[in-house]
Write a protein that holds these residues in place. Structure first.
Motif, PDB file in Angstrom:
ATOM      1  N   GLY A 133      40.078 -21.125 153.068  1.00 23.25           N
ATOM      2  CA  GLY A 133      41.337 -21.521 153.323  1.00 23.25           C
ATOM      3  C   GLY A 133      41.859 -21.378 154.557  1.00 23.25           C
ATOM      4  O   GLY A 133      43.103 -21.784 154.786  1.00 23.25           O
ATOM      5  N   ILE A 134      41.570 -19.997 155.102  1.00 25.86           N
ATOM      6  CA  ILE A 134      42.330 -19.853 156.261  1.00 25.86           C
ATOM      7  C   ILE A 134      41.781 -19.964 157.491  1.00 25.86           C
ATOM      8  O   ILE A 134      40.322 -19.974 157.820  1.00 25.86           O
ATOM      9  CB  ILE A 134      42.532 -18.152 156.213  1.00 25.86           C
ATOM     10  CG1 ILE A 134      43.118 -17.559 154.973  1.00 25.86           C
ATOM     11  CG2 ILE A 134      43.115 -17.331 157.484  1.00 25.86           C
ATOM     12  CD1 ILE A 134      43.233 -15.986 155.037  1.00 25.86           C
ATOM     13  N   THR A 135      42.366 -20.658 158.571  1.00 25.45           N
ATOM     14  CA  THR A 135      42.086 -21.159 159.898  1.00 25.45           C
ATOM     15  C   THR A 135      42.054 -20.153 160.775  1.00 25.45           C
ATOM     16  O   THR A 135      43.124 -19.681 161.108  1.00 25.45           O
ATOM     17  CB  THR A 135      42.573 -22.387 160.254  1.00 25.45           C
ATOM     18  OG1 THR A 135      42.375 -23.457 159.308  1.00 25.45           O
ATOM     19  CG2 THR A 135      42.134 -23.083 161.644  1.00 25.45           C
ATOM     20  N   LYS A 136      40.714 -19.996 161.672  1.00 26.70           N
ATOM     21  CA  LYS A 136      40.911 -18.853 162.415  1.00 26.70           C
ATOM     22  C   LYS A 136      39.980 -19.029 163.743  1.00 26.70           C
ATOM     23  O   LYS A 136      39.074 -20.039 163.490  1.00 26.70           O
ATOM     24  CB  LYS A 136      40.189 -17.484 162.264  1.00 26.70           C
ATOM     25  CG  LYS A 136      40.049 -16.368 163.115  1.00 26.70           C
ATOM     26  CD  LYS A 136      41.590 -15.564 163.266  1.00 26.70           C
ATOM     27  CE  LYS A 136      41.596 -14.530 164.163  1.00 26.70           C
ATOM     28  NZ  LYS A 136      41.417 -14.872 165.505  1.00 26.70           N
ATOM     29  N   ALA A 137      40.407 -18.928 164.896  1.00 28.49           N
ATOM     30  CA  ALA A 137      39.614 -19.261 166.090  1.00 28.49           C
ATOM     31  C   ALA A 137      39.282 -18.091 166.857  1.00 28.49           C
ATOM     32  O   ALA A 137      39.891 -17.174 167.065  1.00 28.49           O
ATOM     33  CB  ALA A 137      40.452 -20.215 167.147  1.00 28.49           C
TER      34      ALA A 137
END
Length: 324
Positions: free
Chosen positions: A93-97
Motif C-alpha cells: 500500500g506504500i507508493t514509491k518511485a
C-alpha cells in the motif's frame, strides 16, 4: 496446373519474406530513432505520505516532451520498444518511485545518464531502509507497479521478437566506472563487498521456443557484450560492439560473462503463451548460420546481482543504433 501452383507458392513466399524484412527494418528504425534521446517525457509520481510524500519524475525518452502528474502504471506508446528502469512501486500500500535514468543536455539535444546509487526509504519509527539501485536502459518491458522485492530479475522482460542478424550495436558514451560494490537490500545496512563494479552493454540474439509444459527454451545465436572497465571523461563517439554468431566460448577474447544464461540469479524471464512469467532456459549455442527470433539489448550501470552495484558508477549514452 502444377506450374501455376508452384508459381503462386513462390510468389506468396517472396511476399512473406518481403513483409518480414520490412517489419524488422521498421523495428530497427524505431529503436535507432528513439536512441537519439532528443525527446523526453515524464510522469510525476507522488510518493506516499508515510515515507515523506515527495514528488519524483520517472523519465522515458519518447517524443511528446510533456511531464504529467500521474500515479498510473506506464504504458508504452506504439513503436516505443525501449524502457528505462525508472519504476513505480506499490508495496504493502506504500507508493514509491525509483529514478536511475535521467535526461541530460548534450549540445543542442540530449543524452541519457544512467547511474547506480542508494535509495533511502525512511519514516520515523516505521521504516528505515537503504537500497542499492542500478540504472538500466533496455529493449523490452518492465510491467508496473512493482508489488514486492522478490526475484527482481523476474520483473524485467528483456527483449522483443526479431528475425534479423545485426552486425553491431553502436553508441556514443562517457563513463565513470569501477566504483566499490555495495550491497543494500533494504533488510540490513549497506555492506561493502570489497570489489569493483563496471557498467555493461549487450546485444544478444536467441532462437526461442516453448514446450508442451509452457517452459521457454533458447539457443544463443548471436553475442555482443562489452564491459566498461575504463573511465571516459570525454565522449567516445560511434563505438561499436560487434555481434559474433555461433559458439563463441572458444574464442580468444571470450569472457565468462559472455556465456550462456541459465541456472544463475541473472537468468532472463519472459511471458509464455499463457501469459505466465517463466525463466528462459538458454540451453546451448546455435549454429553460426541459425536465424534468431528474439533480440535483447540492455545497458546497465552495474553488472552484478540485483541490490548490488558500484555506487557512483555513471554511464552517459547517446545515438544508440542497431547496425544491420
Amino acid at each position: 496446373m502444377r506450374r501455376n501452383t508452384i508459381f503462386y507458392l513462390a510468389a506468396a513466399l517472396t511476399l512473406t519474406c518481403s513483409i518480414n524484412v520490412s517489419a524488422q527494418s521498421d523495428i530497427v528504425q524505431k529503436i535507432n530513432t528513439y536512441g537519439t534521446f532528443d525527446h523526453w517525457s515524464g510522469r510525476e509520481i507522488k510518493e506516499s505520505g508515510v515515507i515523506g510524500g515527495a514528488s519524483k519524475t520517472l523519465y522515458e525518452f519518447y517524443g511528446n516532451e510533456q511531464t504529467v502528474q500521474s500515479n498510473n502504471p506506464f504504458k508504452a506508446p506504439a513503436g516505443y520498444y525501449w524502457r528505462t528502469n525508472n519504476i513505480l512501486a506499490v508495496v504493502a500500500g506504500i507508493t514509491k518511485a525509483n529514478v536511475t535514468v535521467f535526461p541530460e543536455k548534450r549540445g543542442s539535444g540530449y543524452c541519457a545518464r544512467i547511474e547506480t546509487h542508494t535509495e533511502e526509504v525512511k519514516a520515523a519509527g516505521i521504516i528505515n531502509l537503504d537500497v542499492v539501485c542500478q540504472g538500466a536502459l533496455l529493449v523490452g518491458a518492465l510491467p508496473e507497479p512493482i508489488k514486492d522485492t522478490k526475484n527482481p530479475m523476474a520483473k524485467v522482460l528483456y527483449g522483443i521478437p526479431f528475425n534479423g542478424r545485426p552486425t553491431a550495436l553502436q553508441f556514443d558514451y562517457k563513463a565513470i566506472v569501477g566504483c566499490e560494490t555495495i550491497r543494500g537490500t533494504g533488510f540490513s545496512g549497506l555492506k561493502p563487498l570489497g570489489k569493483k563494479d563496471y557498467p555493461e552493454a549487450a546485444i544478444i540474439l536467441q532462437k526461442r521456443w516453448e514446450d508442451e509444459k509452457g517452459q521457454v527454451h533458447a539457443l544463443r545465436v548471436g553475442t555482443g557484450i562489452f564491459r566498461f572497465t575504463k573511465n571516459a571523461a570525454d565522449w567516445v563517439n560511434g563505438f561499436k560492439v560487434p555481434v559474433k554468431y555461433g559458439d563463441i566460448s572458444k574464442n580468444a577474447d571470450f569472457k565468462s560473462y559472455m556465456g550462456l544464461m541459465h541456472g544463475t540469479a541473472m537468468d532472463l524471464h519472459t511471458l509464455n503463451s499463457q501469459g505466465k512469467n517463466v525463466t528462459v532456459i538458454e540451453e546451448g549455442w546455435a549454429a553460426p548460420d541459425e536465424e534468431p527470433n528474439f533480440m535483447i539489448i540492455k545497458f546497465l550501470s552495474s553488472c552484478g546481482l540485483p541490490f548490488e552495484g558500484g555506487v557512483g558508477n555513471t554511464l552517459w549514452l547517446d545515438n544508440i543504433k542497431v547496425i544491420m
